[in-house]
Scaffold this motif. Structure first.
Motif, short mmCIF file in Angstrom:
data_model
loop_
_atom_site.label_atom_id
_atom_site.label_comp_id
_atom_site.label_asym_id
_atom_site.label_seq_id
_atom_site.Cartn_x
_atom_site.Cartn_y
_atom_site.Cartn_z
N CYS A 175 11.09 101.69 99.62
CA CYS A 175 12.42 102.30 99.65
C CYS A 175 13.46 101.29 100.11
N GLN A 183 5.56 104.93 99.80
CA GLN A 183 6.88 105.32 99.27
C GLN A 183 8.01 104.76 100.13
N CYS A 184 7.83 104.77 101.43
CA CYS A 184 8.86 104.25 102.33
C CYS A 184 8.92 102.72 102.27
N ALA A 197 11.76 105.81 107.92
CA ALA A 197 11.02 107.06 107.69
C ALA A 197 11.39 108.15 108.70
N GLN A 222 18.54 110.08 103.23
CA GLN A 222 19.18 109.27 102.17
C GLN A 222 20.65 109.64 102.03
N LEU A 268 16.10 101.85 101.65
CA LEU A 268 16.72 102.25 102.91
C LEU A 268 15.79 102.07 104.11
N ARG A 269 14.61 101.51 103.88
CA ARG A 269 13.57 101.63 104.91
C ARG A 269 13.95 101.00 106.25
N CYS A 286 13.48 113.34 104.14
CA CYS A 286 13.77 112.16 103.32
C CYS A 286 15.10 112.26 102.56
N CYS A 343 16.49 103.68 107.69
CA CYS A 343 15.87 105.00 107.87
C CYS A 343 14.61 104.92 108.73
N PRO A 403 6.54 109.89 104.08
CA PRO A 403 7.99 109.90 104.28
C PRO A 403 8.37 111.06 105.20
N SER A 404 9.55 111.02 105.70
CA SER A 404 10.04 112.13 106.52
C SER A 404 10.20 113.37 105.66
S1 SF4 Z 1 11.84 108.75 104.48
FE1 SF4 Z 1 13.46 107.19 104.58
S2 SF4 Z 1 12.44 105.23 104.23
FE2 SF4 Z 1 11.05 106.86 103.52
S3 SF4 Z 1 11.48 107.10 101.32
FE3 SF4 Z 1 12.78 108.59 102.45
S4 SF4 Z 1 14.74 107.54 102.79
FE4 SF4 Z 1 13.23 105.97 102.26
#
Ligand code: SF4
Length: 449
Positions: free
Chosen positions: A353, A349-350, A361, A385, A355-356, A381, A359, A377-378
């Motif tokens: 993404c 998923q990350c 994660a 975002q 934003l990876r 998450c 971010c 993911p965190s």
């Molecule tokens: S944890 Fe960060 S990198 Fe992972 S899906 Fe969420 S926003 Fe995107």
């Protein structure tokens, strides 16, 4: 709970094949920062503490203080690592529990022993992270003599700080910390002040919290999200798409960013802005920079960063000990290699993404879920975002204003136009104007570099 369900061997990163990584040309990043647990107990009993109140209760088995023979071995191992990796400088943080409980003599011994072992090849920069309660002139004189930079934990104003940061008898610690901070801000110690660490608490107003810390004129503030994960979510973080922590941080960001004079750096915000501009960031909270930190417990055991203790019993542990193992061996453990392989360590998923690269994660400890380990993911998450897209929007807006001002000045034909403020801003945001308007390609460049 999580411990009963866990099969360590099947969870990421224990399934990471380090030999295969090496075969494909990956090389570990040497440790440049060493966190020494000089004392394993604390004089406060903060109810959110990841050391004492969360999953890992290993501190109960640790000696109270790192013994001098252990300090000697740690010093030799740091020097050995610096020589092996040709490092001309390393950072050593005196940590705990509460490191000042180790006493002035023991801290002096530790500083002098590590520095002597590393000289002359490697310079050692010392830091101490304290709750500030015991910060008196004896300690400050020692830190001044040895150029030890001092970071203090403070959660805002008295009401906010004392919500969690209390003694075992329930007394708030704000007044003692404030007194310690006032001494630190006095001459000749002031230059030792490295900054304040604040754990976000949703019940504390973000602007009031930021302004209360600003009153101490810290060079740096760092906002930490309370540790939690998918098995044990952070307080007030429901399993939905709401963004309570993102909203809190956005309010603090706006207050900081709109200040006319930014004399205080806010590390999390600076890191996000740097990453958006396609530059690396040094912190663990966001981004994909390799983590190059080794921790040594009071008993001499080599460990990973101690925030992992929030996940499960033994999450930060390794089988290595300074009495027999060099730090180079730790670099080849799956658990440590996983922190150095950038987006290859991310969950699907990350990796998908947009934003990876900013971010990353989030903080590694916040990704844990029993069964899949740290490849998720965190748990923050949606909050991440919210914060990152807000910062991106604000920076882009400013870039547009600076561009328009520059275009107007150019159209007006004034060769040296832009003024000192304009030209400084243009310099800083010029890379940003590209990155902010085309931020995804720019971030890809960063990651591959
Ligand atoms: S944890 Fe960060 S990198 Fe992972 S899906 Fe969420 S926003 Fe995107």
């Amino acid at each position: 709970m999580a411990d009963a369900q866990r099969d360590d061997a099947l969870e990421w990163p224990q399934t990471l094949d380090v030999a295969s990584l090496l075969g494909r040309g990956w090389r570990p990043t040497p440790f440049r920062e060493f966190v020494l647990k000089v004392h394993s107990r604390c004089n406060l009993a903060c109810d959110y503490c990841y050391m004492y109140e969360m999953a890992d209760q290993g501190w109960r088995r640790q000696p109270r203080k790192m013994a001098r023979p252990t300090v000697d071995r740690v010093a030799e191992r740091i020097a050995e690592h610096a020589r092996a990796k040709l490092l001309d400088r390393v950072d050593v943080t005196l940590h705990g529990g509460e490191p000042l409980l180790a006493g002035e003599d023991h801290l002096r011994y530790t500083i002098e022993t590590v520095r002597a072992a590393c000289a002359p090849e490697a310079e050692v920069r010392f830091h101490v992270q304290t709750n500030g309660v015991l910060l008196d002139r004896r300690f400050l004189d020692l830190f001044l003599e040895h150029e030890v930079r001092v970071g203090v934990s403070l959660d805002g104003d008295e009401e906010g700080h004392d919500r969690h940061r209390r003694t075992s008898t329930g007394h708030g610690s704000f007044q003692s910390v404030q007194a310690g901070l006032e001494r630190l801000r006095d001459e000749p110690y002031r230059r030792l002040f490295s900054g304040l660490l604040c754990t976000v608490e949703l019940r504390n107003d973000p602007v009031r919290t930021y302004e209360a810390m600003l009153a101490f004129e810290p060079p740096t503030i760092d906002f930490l999200l309370p540790h939690g994960n998918w098995d044990a979510p952070p307080p007030g973080r429901p399993p939905d798409t709401s963004t309570p922590y993102g909203d809190w941080l956005v309010a603090a960001f706006d207050r900081w960013y709109r200040s006319r004079e930014k004399r205080t750096r806010v590390r999390l915000f600076d890191d996000i802005m740097m990453l958006l501009l396609g530059r690396p960031a040094g912190g663990e909270a966001v981004g994909l920079s390799p983590v190059a930190i080794a921790v040594v417990e009071t008993n001499g055991r080599i460990e990973q960063v101690d925030s992992l203790k929030s996940a499960y019993e033994g999450a930060s542990a390794t089988v290595l000990h300074v009495s027999r193992d060099p730090f180079e061996d730790a670099l080849l453990l799956p658990s440590i290699a996983a922190r150095q392989i950038r987006d290859s360590a991310l969950a699907e998923q990350c990796r998908a993404c947009r934003l990876r690269f900013v971010c990353g994660a989030g903080h590694y400890a916040h990704r844990y879920r029993s069964g899949t380990g740290f490849r998720n993911p965190s748990v923050y998450c949606h909050d991440l975002q919210r914060l990152i897209t807000h910062v991106h929007g604000v920076v882009s807006e400013e870039v547009a204003v600076i561009r328009a001002r520059r275009d107007r000045a150019t159209a007006g034909g004034s060769g040296g136009s832009g003024g000192s403020g304009g030209s400084g801003g243009d310099d800083q945001m010029g890379g940003g104007s590209k990155s902010a308007s085309r931020w995804r390609p720019s971030m890809k460049t960063t990651a591959s570099g």
